[in-house]
Every structure is written in structure tokens, then in C-alpha cells.
Scaffold this motif. Sequence first.
Motif, PDB file in Angstrom:
ATOM      1  N   SER A   1       0.810  -1.213   0.000  1.00 46.40           N
ATOM      2  CA  SER A   1       0.000   0.000   0.000  1.00 46.40           C
ATOM      3  C   SER A   1       0.850   1.274   0.000  1.00 46.40           C
ATOM      4  N   LYS A   2       0.346   2.271  -0.699  1.00 51.59           N
ATOM      5  CA  LYS A   2       0.995   3.583  -0.739  1.00 51.59           C
ATOM      6  C   LYS A   2       0.479   4.514   0.356  1.00 51.59           C
ATOM      7  N   ALA A   3      -0.364   3.997   1.254  1.00 53.53           N
ATOM      8  CA  ALA A   3      -0.921   4.836   2.323  1.00 53.53           C
ATOM      9  C   ALA A   3       0.197   5.471   3.141  1.00 53.53           C
ATOM     10  N   SER A   4       0.006   6.716   3.526  1.00 51.94           N
ATOM     11  CA  SER A   4       1.011   7.441   4.305  1.00 51.94           C
ATOM     12  C   SER A   4       1.011   7.050   5.775  1.00 51.94           C
ATOM     13  N   PHE A   5      -0.094   6.483   6.240  1.00 49.50           N
ATOM     14  CA  PHE A   5      -0.234   6.123   7.648  1.00 49.50           C
ATOM     15  C   PHE A   5      -0.926   4.767   7.714  1.00 49.50           C
ATOM     16  N   LYS A   6      -0.214   3.769   8.200  1.00 53.72           N
ATOM     17  CA  LYS A   6      -0.733   2.405   8.270  1.00 53.72           C
ATOM     18  C   LYS A   6      -0.973   2.025   9.728  1.00 53.72           C
ATOM     19  N   ILE A   7      -2.210   1.661  10.010  1.00 58.06           N
ATOM     20  CA  ILE A   7      -2.615   1.299  11.366  1.00 58.06           C
ATOM     21  C   ILE A   7      -2.995  -0.173  11.374  1.00 58.06           C
ATOM     22  N   GLY A   8      -2.504  -0.895  12.365  1.00 65.47           N
ATOM     23  CA  GLY A   8      -2.839  -2.308  12.491  1.00 65.47           C
ATOM     24  C   GLY A   8      -3.115  -2.687  13.932  1.00 65.47           C
ATOM     25  N   VAL A   9      -3.738  -3.826  14.087  1.00 60.45           N
ATOM     26  CA  VAL A   9      -3.994  -4.381  15.405  1.00 60.45           C
ATOM     27  C   VAL A   9      -2.817  -5.276  15.754  1.00 60.45           C
ATOM     28  N   GLN A  10      -2.286  -5.100  16.950  1.00 60.10           N
ATOM     29  CA  GLN A  10      -1.164  -5.941  17.374  1.00 60.10           C
ATOM     30  C   GLN A  10      -1.657  -7.373  17.524  1.00 60.10           C
ATOM     31  N   ARG A  11      -0.982  -8.276  16.805  1.00 50.37           N
ATOM     32  CA  ARG A  11      -1.343  -9.695  16.821  1.00 50.37           C
ATOM     33  C   ARG A  11      -0.109 -10.506  17.180  1.00 50.37           C
ATOM     34  N   GLU A  12      -0.312 -11.801  17.315  1.00 49.32           N
ATOM     35  CA  GLU A  12       0.804 -12.679  17.669  1.00 49.32           C
ATOM     36  C   GLU A  12       1.926 -12.585  16.635  1.00 49.32           C
ATOM     37  N   GLU A  13       1.556 -12.508  15.369  1.00 50.18           N
ATOM     38  CA  GLU A  13       2.555 -12.383  14.296  1.00 50.18           C
ATOM     39  C   GLU A  13       2.204 -11.200  13.411  1.00 50.18           C
ATOM     40  N   GLN A  14       3.181 -10.379  13.117  1.00 47.84           N
ATOM     41  CA  GLN A  14       3.016  -9.254  12.204  1.00 47.84           C
ATOM     42  C   GLN A  14       3.839  -9.549  10.959  1.00 47.84           C
ATOM     43  N   GLY A  15       3.275  -9.268   9.819  1.00 44.41           N
ATOM     44  CA  GLY A  15       4.017  -9.460   8.585  1.00 44.41           C
ATOM     45  C   GLY A  15       4.471  -8.127   8.017  1.00 44.41           C
ATOM     46  N   ALA A  16       3.547  -7.203   7.901  1.00 38.61           N
ATOM     47  CA  ALA A  16       3.836  -5.897   7.311  1.00 38.61           C
ATOM     48  C   ALA A  16       4.331  -4.927   8.373  1.00 38.61           C
ATOM     49  N   ARG A  17       4.846  -3.800   7.901  1.00 36.78           N
ATOM     50  CA  ARG A  17       5.296  -2.745   8.805  1.00 36.78           C
ATOM     51  C   ARG A  17       4.179  -1.708   8.945  1.00 36.78           C
ATOM     52  N   TYR A  18       3.823  -1.434  10.163  1.00 37.82           N
ATOM     53  CA  TYR A  18       2.767  -0.462  10.456  1.00 37.82           C
ATOM     54  C   TYR A  18       3.382   0.758  11.128  1.00 37.82           C
ATOM     55  N   ASP A  19       2.718   1.906  10.957  1.00 36.09           N
ATOM     56  CA  ASP A  19       3.153   3.126  11.627  1.00 36.09           C
ATOM     57  C   ASP A  19       2.586   3.202  13.035  1.00 36.09           C
ATOM     58  N   PHE A  20       1.428   2.589  13.227  1.00 40.37           N
ATOM     59  CA  PHE A  20       0.755   2.616  14.525  1.00 40.37           C
ATOM     60  C   PHE A  20       0.152   1.240  14.764  1.00 40.37           C
ATOM     61  N   LEU A  21       0.640   0.551  15.788  1.00 41.31           N
ATOM     62  CA  LEU A  21       0.081  -0.746  16.182  1.00 41.31           C
ATOM     63  C   LEU A  21      -0.764  -0.538  17.425  1.00 41.31           C
ATOM     64  N   PHE A  22      -1.971  -1.023  17.365  1.00 41.34           N
ATOM     65  CA  PHE A  22      -2.913  -0.843  18.456  1.00 41.34           C
ATOM     66  C   PHE A  22      -3.155  -2.185  19.146  1.00 41.34           C
ATOM     67  N   LYS A  23      -3.022  -2.192  20.461  1.00 45.08           N
ATOM     68  CA  LYS A  23      -3.290  -3.407  21.224  1.00 45.08           C
ATOM     69  C   LYS A  23      -4.620  -3.227  21.948  1.00 45.08           C
ATOM     70  N   PRO A  24      -5.677  -3.878  21.456  1.00 46.03           N
ATOM     71  CA  PRO A  24      -6.981  -3.706  22.093  1.00 46.03           C
ATOM     72  C   PRO A  24      -7.051  -4.421  23.440  1.00 46.03           C
ATOM     73  N   GLU A  25      -7.955  -3.947  24.269  1.00 42.38           N
ATOM     74  CA  GLU A  25      -8.193  -4.617  25.540  1.00 42.38           C
ATOM     75  C   GLU A  25      -8.787  -5.996  25.261  1.00 42.38           C
ATOM     76  N   GLU A  26      -8.590  -6.927  26.177  1.00 42.29           N
ATOM     77  CA  GLU A  26      -9.042  -8.311  25.988  1.00 42.29           C
ATOM     78  C   GLU A  26     -10.530  -8.414  25.670  1.00 42.29           C
ATOM     79  N   SER A  27     -11.327  -7.570  26.275  1.00 42.08           N
ATOM     80  CA  SER A  27     -12.781  -7.668  26.123  1.00 42.08           C
ATOM     81  C   SER A  27     -13.307  -6.935  24.883  1.00 42.08           C
TER      82      SER A  27
END
Length: 184
Positions: free
Chosen positions: A138-164
Motif C-alpha cells: 500500500s501507498k498509504a502514508s499512515f498504516k494502522i494495524g492491530v497488534q497480533r501474535e505475528e506481524q508481517g507488514a510494517r505499520y506506523d501505529f500498532l494498536f493493542k486492544p483490551e481483551e474484552s
Amino acid sequence: MSVFNDLQKGLVKHLINGIKVSPERAFYNIDSIKTIHVLYYLHEPVNIEAKQKYQQLSAILEDLKKHGIRANLTYFADNTMMESARMNVTPLSYSDFNKWTLKPNAATYDSFMYDDPDVLLNLSPITCWQLEYLVQYSKASFKIGVQREEQGARYDFLFKPEESTTFPLGVYEQIVKYLQIINK
């Protein structure tokens, strides 16, 4: 079969890491985003829960529209959850990717790269290597992802949601709260 899957995953990680990332990075807050592309992995079999998640994704697109943001959705599902593409919704399945390397085929790549959003938002609760390729390309300037057990791509902002937190709507709502305070 596990040995094959491990080899394939190792190959895919290597190939994703070899993709050159666009150097133009930027941070956006919710008021400055003009376009966004949402990715999601519908990994459940077709059942009521999967249909509810799809409805939540539609609600997310509507909310983004209320913020004045042009939004597109690409979701990956097995063939049982497929529907025809609509104006801003693109369903993808295994047939849209190489069987061995999981890279997007030419038509999938061209269609995805045609969209040049400000922000790419991957709300997938678990890693989907096919979508990780799309994130990396992706050519997106800002990439946001959810923090998971395995990450493949590079994100600018990784978000770790609460368990619930519910996926995808609850995660989206939490991310929007952060986007409201970024760069203010």
C-alpha cells in the motif's frame, strides 16, 4: 502438513519483508483524513457471528462517511462468504492470491494499488498473510494495524486492544479515540 505450513509462512515473511516501503510517512488525526482503506479477515465460517462482523464493517464505513472520509473496505474470506464487489467493498478469497507464495495476483494487485488512501486500517484480529502483503504494498502514508501474535507488514501505529474488545467495531471505536488526539 505443519512442516509445509511453517515453510510457507517463513517464505511469506521473507517476501513481505523484501517489499520496499513508500518513504512518505505522515500522521493523521480523524479530522485530517480524507480517504481510508479498511482491511479485515473474516476468518469465521459462514454463521451468524460472521454476518454480524460484516454488518459491523458496514457500520464502520457509514461512520467514516459521517466524518466526511471516503472509505473503502477489502475483506478476505473463504469462498463461502463471498459476494460480488460493490462500489466501495471488495471481497477477496484464496483465488485472488498465489497458492504458494500467497502474493496477490496481478488483477488483485492492480485493483488494490489503484486506491491511494491517506490511511490504511487493518482491523483483522488474527494474521492473514494475504492482507499483510496488501498492507506492505500500500501507498498509504499512515498504516494502522492491530497488534497480533505475528506481524508481517510494517505499520506506523500498532494498536493493542483490551481483551474484552469486540472485533471489528469495538477496536475501530478505540482507534478513532486515538485518532482524535493525534497531532492536536
